[in-house]
Design an enzyme around this catalytic site. Structure first.
Site, short mmCIF file in Angstrom:
data_model
loop_
_atom_site.label_atom_id
_atom_site.label_comp_id
_atom_site.label_asym_id
_atom_site.label_seq_id
_atom_site.Cartn_x
_atom_site.Cartn_y
_atom_site.Cartn_z
N HIS A 224 4.14 14.24 2.41
CA HIS A 224 3.44 14.86 3.55
C HIS A 224 2.65 16.05 3.00
CE1 HIS A 224 2.58 15.96 7.61
NE2 HIS A 224 3.77 16.33 8.05
N MET A 259 -0.76 10.83 -5.96
CA MET A 259 -0.67 11.74 -4.81
C MET A 259 -2.06 12.14 -4.29
SD MET A 259 2.26 11.84 -3.93
CE MET A 259 3.87 11.35 -4.48
N GLY A 260 -2.16 12.19 -2.96
CA GLY A 260 -3.45 12.51 -2.35
C GLY A 260 -4.24 11.27 -1.97
N PHE A 261 -3.61 10.09 -2.12
CA PHE A 261 -4.28 8.83 -1.74
C PHE A 261 -3.42 8.05 -0.75
CE2 PHE A 261 -6.63 10.02 -5.35
CZ PHE A 261 -7.90 9.53 -5.12
N HIS A 263 -2.83 6.49 3.39
CA HIS A 263 -2.47 7.12 4.67
C HIS A 263 -1.77 6.11 5.57
CE1 HIS A 263 -2.78 9.51 8.32
NE2 HIS A 263 -2.85 10.52 7.49
N ARG A 272 -11.28 13.70 7.18
CA ARG A 272 -11.20 15.07 6.69
C ARG A 272 -11.56 15.15 5.21
NH1 ARG A 272 -5.03 15.64 8.26
NH2 ARG A 272 -5.14 13.67 7.13
N ASP A 314 -5.51 15.83 1.46
CA ASP A 314 -4.86 16.66 0.46
C ASP A 314 -5.55 16.63 -0.90
OD1 ASP A 314 -2.71 17.65 2.03
OD2 ASP A 314 -1.84 15.66 1.99
N ARG A 339 -1.27 24.39 10.34
CA ARG A 339 -0.59 23.41 11.21
C ARG A 339 0.28 24.10 12.26
NH1 ARG A 339 -0.01 17.93 10.55
NH2 ARG A 339 -2.14 18.10 9.82
N ARG A 358 15.60 10.44 21.21
CA ARG A 358 16.81 9.93 20.57
C ARG A 358 16.67 8.40 20.48
NH1 ARG A 358 20.74 6.75 18.94
NH2 ARG A 358 22.80 7.72 18.76
N1 COA Z 1 -0.76 5.45 -4.88
C1 COA Z 1 -0.50 4.19 -5.25
N2 COA Z 1 -0.18 3.22 -4.39
C2 COA Z 1 -0.10 3.54 -3.09
C3 COA Z 1 -0.37 4.83 -2.63
C4 COA Z 1 -0.70 5.80 -3.57
N3 COA Z 1 -0.96 7.07 -3.20
N4 COA Z 1 -0.24 4.86 -1.28
C5 COA Z 1 0.10 3.63 -0.92
N5 COA Z 1 0.18 2.83 -2.02
C6 COA Z 1 0.55 1.42 -2.02
C7 COA Z 1 2.07 1.31 -2.03
O1 COA Z 1 2.58 1.27 -3.32
C8 COA Z 1 2.26 0.03 -1.27
O2 COA Z 1 1.97 -1.06 -2.14
P1 COA Z 1 2.87 -2.41 -2.07
O3 COA Z 1 2.62 -2.96 -0.68
O4 COA Z 1 2.32 -3.20 -3.20
O5 COA Z 1 4.29 -1.96 -2.25
C9 COA Z 1 1.16 0.03 -0.23
O6 COA Z 1 0.12 0.85 -0.80
C10 COA Z 1 1.60 0.61 1.10
O7 COA Z 1 2.13 1.92 0.85
P2 COA Z 1 3.32 2.60 1.64
O8 COA Z 1 3.86 3.75 0.83
O9 COA Z 1 4.30 1.57 2.08
O10 COA Z 1 2.55 3.15 2.90
P3 COA Z 1 3.11 4.14 3.96
O11 COA Z 1 2.29 3.98 5.16
O12 COA Z 1 4.59 4.04 4.11
O13 COA Z 1 2.85 5.56 3.28
C11 COA Z 1 1.77 7.43 2.45
C12 COA Z 1 1.74 6.33 3.49
C13 COA Z 1 0.75 8.48 2.80
C14 COA Z 1 3.15 8.10 2.43
C15 COA Z 1 1.48 6.81 1.08
O14 COA Z 1 0.14 6.33 1.06
C16 COA Z 1 1.69 7.80 -0.05
O15 COA Z 1 2.82 7.95 -0.54
N6 COA Z 1 0.62 8.52 -0.50
C17 COA Z 1 0.77 9.52 -1.50
C18 COA Z 1 1.30 10.83 -0.89
C19 COA Z 1 0.26 11.51 -0.06
O16 COA Z 1 -0.89 11.66 -0.47
N7 COA Z 1 0.68 11.98 1.12
C20 COA Z 1 -0.19 12.71 2.03
C21 COA Z 1 -0.53 11.88 3.23
S1 COA Z 1 -1.75 12.67 4.22
#
Ligand code: COA
Length: 378
Positions: A224, A259-261, A263, A272, A314, A339, A358
């Protein structure tokens, strides 16, 4: 049982689950959009300041000029930290993460100025908007430079105030506006994890500070708000664009997360990101380590080619903050300072039409079985 378990996996992490109603913002309508109270984020980030946005989110409408001036004056007057809070901040070790400082500072303020009929939810929202920057920099200057700073300032904006306190001099206009835009972008995002945590706490009829503390704790994680710091760590590993391209391809082969990719809600792009990317590019022109913008752009290119993943807010916030001369461990706390406006709006909204949040769970543990006395186990 199997059918239920499958249903849970499909909606794992509550993805796609509608968990309530809100009139505050929309996220990802048609895969890309973001609006605050009906206004498009592009227009807000171009023309509005963070204080206008905080007012819009908390009070529901854009302020007129008089309201905005009064609001800014009010926030400026609320910047003094009580003595008990300063003592608590001084007791937090230099080894602590600044997110812990904000979490503790917020909690401490809640003991000194608890919510009551005369210190209402909007009073607390204003007080936190006004004091969070001072709490952070007070602790930082005390622990790192041995000085007890005066947290008052004639800077009218939150962005200018933070930079002024941090650097002990008037910030350049471009840095002040870059930070201001970033606070606008970070201010609100519907039912994201930290806002949902704050709403859950509000739903139990807990006090305002506890709701905000829940939000801070939830925002801290790398999936997050913590992603902006993690993105900076990644970007600074590389000195050139080709080095970054090769490095990221290797990390993807090793199935590492970048990280940073990505959503949870946006499917095409994060609206954004394009806005903050322009600021990163602009500041890079004169920044000491401006090459980090080229490194970031190379990472973005590879992520699109290899995974069709786009940067979220991010990613380019990280280099924008770096070019503003802000230490990396303040990146997520800056997210909190913005935020807190969205959290406050959501807590107020949750309280207006409350029902305890709940949900249910699918049980996957052992079937019912007889209890065995301690002496007979073995
Ligand atoms: N780098 C590499 N692969 C990524 C990725 C990333 N930043 N974000 C998603 N993926 C891939 C996952 O490995 C997964 O692949 P798979 O289906 O082959 O296993 C697929 O994309 C789906 O990702 P998932 O983590 O299940 O999606 P989610 O909706 O649960 O998670 C986030 C969303 C934001 C948590 C996730 O994209 C992430 O961890 N991003 C990096 C942290 C980040 O930037 N957070 C800030 C959000 S604003």
């Amino acid at each position: 049982m199997v059918e239920n378990a499958l249903a849970t996996k499909k909606t794992g992490g509550l993805a796609g689950v509608i968990a309530g109603q809100t009139a505050i913002s929309t996220v990802g309508k048609e895969g890309i959009g973001l609006t605050y109270r009906g206004y498009d984020i592009g227009a807000l980030a171009t023309s509005a300041s963070f204080e206008e946005i905080a007012w819009l989110l908390i009070y529901g409408e854009l302020p007129d000029e008089t309201e905005l001036n009064h609001y800014r004056q009010r926030l400026m007057q609320l910047r003094t930290l009580p003595a008990g809070l300063k003592q608590a901040l001084e007791a937090i070790p230099a080894t602590a993460h600044p997110m812990d400082v904000l979490r503790t500072g917020c909690s401490m303020l809640g003991t000194l100025e608890p919510e009551s009929d005369t210190h209402t939810q909007t009073d607390i929202a204003d007080r936190l908007l006004a004091t969070l920057p001072g709490m952070l920099v007070y602790w930082y200057q005390f622990q790192y430079n041995g000085t007890r700073i005066d947290t008052t300032s004639d800077e009218e904006t939150t962005a200018g105030y933070f930079l002024h306190l941090l650097k002990d001099k008037k910030p350049e206009a471009s840095l002040r506006r870059a930070l201001d835009v970033s606070l606008v972008l970070y201010a609100e995002h519907e039912f994201n994890a930290s806002t949902f945590a704050a709403r859950i706490t509000a739903s139990t009829l807990s006090d305002f500070y506890s709701c905000i503390v829940s939000g801070i704790g939830t925002l801290r994680g790398a999936l997050h708000g913590g992603a902006n710091e993690a993105a900076m760590e990644l970007i600074t590993q590389f000195k050139t664009a080709p080095e970054a391209e090769a490095g990221i391809r290797k990390m993807l082969l090793e199935k590492q997360k970048i990280m940073g990719f990505g959503h949870r809600v946006y499917k095409i792009s994060d609206p954004r990101s394009d806005i903050i990317k322009l600021w990163s590019e602009k500041l890079a022109e004169t920044a000491k380590e401006g090459y980090l913008y080229e490194v970031s752009a190379a990472i973005e290119k590879v992520m699109w080619e290899e995974k069709h993943l786009f940067p979220n807010v991010d990613f380019y916030s990280a280099t924008t903050y770096h070019f503003c001369g802000i230490p990396k461990f303040f990146f997520t706390p800056l997210f909190v300072m913005a935020r807190v406006a969205g959290w406050s709006a959501h807590i107020i909204e949750q309280r207006k039409d409350n029902r305890l949040i709940r949900p249910d769970a699918v049980y996957t543990g052992p079937m019912p079985r007889p209890f065995v006395l301690l002496a007979q186990r073995g």
